[in-house]
Design an enzyme around this catalytic site. Sequence first.
Site, PDB file in Angstrom:
ATOM      1  N   GLN A 152     -22.538 -92.431  44.310  1.00 24.23           N
ATOM      2  CA  GLN A 152     -23.927 -92.003  44.171  1.00 24.23           C
ATOM      3  C   GLN A 152     -23.856 -90.681  43.405  1.00 24.23           C
ATOM      4  OE1 GLN A 152     -26.201 -94.114  47.286  1.00 24.23           O
ATOM      5  NE2 GLN A 152     -25.149 -92.669  48.606  1.00 24.23           N
ATOM      6  N   HIS A 170     -20.557 -83.206  45.567  1.00 20.32           N
ATOM      7  CA  HIS A 170     -19.141 -83.182  45.178  1.00 20.32           C
ATOM      8  C   HIS A 170     -18.796 -84.649  44.920  1.00 20.32           C
ATOM      9  CE1 HIS A 170     -14.781 -81.790  46.412  1.00 20.32           C
ATOM     10  NE2 HIS A 170     -14.766 -82.648  45.397  1.00 20.32           N
ATOM     11  N   HIS A 226     -17.705 -88.230  44.920  1.00 22.33           N
ATOM     12  CA  HIS A 226     -16.935 -89.004  45.900  1.00 22.33           C
ATOM     13  C   HIS A 226     -17.185 -90.489  45.713  1.00 22.33           C
ATOM     14  CE1 HIS A 226     -20.744 -87.706  47.719  1.00 22.33           C
ATOM     15  NE2 HIS A 226     -20.775 -88.873  48.339  1.00 22.33           N
ATOM     16  N   HIS A 232     -17.249 -93.949  47.526  1.00 19.61           N
ATOM     17  CA  HIS A 232     -17.254 -94.601  48.840  1.00 19.61           C
ATOM     18  C   HIS A 232     -16.460 -95.901  48.706  1.00 19.61           C
ATOM     19  CE1 HIS A 232     -20.799 -92.503  50.744  1.00 19.61           C
ATOM     20  NE2 HIS A 232     -21.144 -92.309  49.483  1.00 19.61           N
TER      21      HIS A 232
HETATM   22  P1  AMP Z   1     -23.475 -89.471  49.780  1.00 13.86           P
HETATM   23  O1  AMP Z   1     -24.711 -89.740  50.526  1.00 13.86           O
HETATM   24  O2  AMP Z   1     -23.121 -90.517  48.764  1.00 13.86           O
HETATM   25  O3  AMP Z   1     -23.463 -88.074  49.183  1.00 13.86           O
HETATM   26  O4  AMP Z   1     -22.306 -89.530  50.835  1.00 13.86           O
HETATM   27  C1  AMP Z   1     -21.845 -88.469  51.602  1.00 13.86           C
HETATM   28  C2  AMP Z   1     -20.865 -89.046  52.592  1.00 13.86           C
HETATM   29  O5  AMP Z   1     -20.090 -87.986  53.102  1.00 13.86           O
HETATM   30  C3  AMP Z   1     -21.504 -89.736  53.774  1.00 13.86           C
HETATM   31  O6  AMP Z   1     -20.905 -91.006  53.935  1.00 13.86           O
HETATM   32  C4  AMP Z   1     -21.186 -88.808  54.958  1.00 13.86           C
HETATM   33  O7  AMP Z   1     -21.025 -89.533  56.152  1.00 13.86           O
HETATM   34  C5  AMP Z   1     -19.894 -88.178  54.490  1.00 13.86           C
HETATM   35  N1  AMP Z   1     -19.613 -86.845  55.021  1.00 13.86           N
HETATM   36  C6  AMP Z   1     -20.427 -85.769  55.072  1.00 13.86           C
HETATM   37  N2  AMP Z   1     -19.780 -84.702  55.592  1.00 13.86           N
HETATM   38  C7  AMP Z   1     -18.513 -85.094  55.844  1.00 13.86           C
HETATM   39  C8  AMP Z   1     -17.349 -84.463  56.387  1.00 13.86           C
HETATM   40  N3  AMP Z   1     -17.359 -83.188  56.758  1.00 13.86           N
HETATM   41  N4  AMP Z   1     -16.230 -85.208  56.537  1.00 13.86           N
HETATM   42  C9  AMP Z   1     -16.211 -86.490  56.158  1.00 13.86           C
HETATM   43  N5  AMP Z   1     -17.262 -87.145  55.634  1.00 13.86           N
HETATM   44  C10 AMP Z   1     -18.403 -86.467  55.474  1.00 13.86           C
END
Ligand code: AMP
Length: 287
Positions: free
Chosen positions: A226, A237, A239, A241
């Site tokens: 996303q 940041h 990432h 999934h």
């Molecule tokens: P997005 O909505 O694509 O930005 O996804 C963010 C993802 O990061 C979500 O799946 C959250 O559950 C995960 N997330 C947020 N904070 C943390 C953290 N401290 N450690 C691991 N996962 C996290």
Amino acid sequence: MTPPVDTPIGRLGLSICYDVRFAELSLWNRKKGAQILSFPSAFTLNTGLAHWETLLRARAIETQCYVVAAAQTGAHNPKRQSYGHAMVVDPWGAVVAQCSERVDMCFAEIDLSYVASLREMQPVFTHRRADLYTLHVNEKTDSEDLKFATFPIPAAHIFYSTTHTFAFVNLKPVTDGHVLISPKRVTQHLTDLSDEETADLFIVAKKVQKMLETHHNVQASTICVQDGKEAGQTVPHVHIHILARRTGDFGDNEIYQKLASHDKEPERKPRSSEQMAEEAEIYRKLM
Ligand code: AMP
């Protein structure tokens, strides 16, 4: 891969024999700070006559390193004879010492100020076009605490990391087997990444996908980025999934709605750090 080691005569890249044919390994050693490359070898008579000196000089010139190549010489048995000609090549490509085909010894001076001045005169490593080509090395790194945007990610939640990338378990997973892969450099958009970081990120993602599918015994995964707030990104940041998928786990690709909302669902509680560390430990072993 073993990175170069510091010795009293300079930083030494460790390679042997056949390795001299693979420029990438020498380039990687240079990128890791090597000033000298060593290639203890046993070239055959035929390949030695044709390639030995040319290969050693090429590696010296392109890496701007001294190349020190001890070499076995003479007949080992009636069928096998080694070429010998142990030599030292300087970073300009000149052969500065060479043994004969007999059992012999030769000496050369290693002058690191010469290495430095040549590199300054011809800064080929700063001229490399990482936007056009990259050297990808599958380089696993040690565990360290990192940042996911502003969130600290403890080493115990990270199950794999390379020079540019880390893979970690999710705080609020949507499925059993939902992990994240990020570049170590905190940056929001995929387009902010260098080609080197991008290559590394997706190569790690593929490895992690394979491991997750095997471990969770599934044949399918959702892999998704996303990229930006309007696309559902909540943590600024980059990432990826990776979610292990099972038949009937979500209706009609409702997974994308789920991904956009799962962080905010009040009933979905963050997992404890211990739970996350436990899952990461399983994956770490499998990686
Ligand atoms: P997005 O909505 O694509 O930005 O996804 C963010 C993802 O990061 C979500 O799946 C959250 O559950 C995960 N997330 C947020 N904070 C943390 C953290 N401290 N450690 C691991 N996962 C996290």
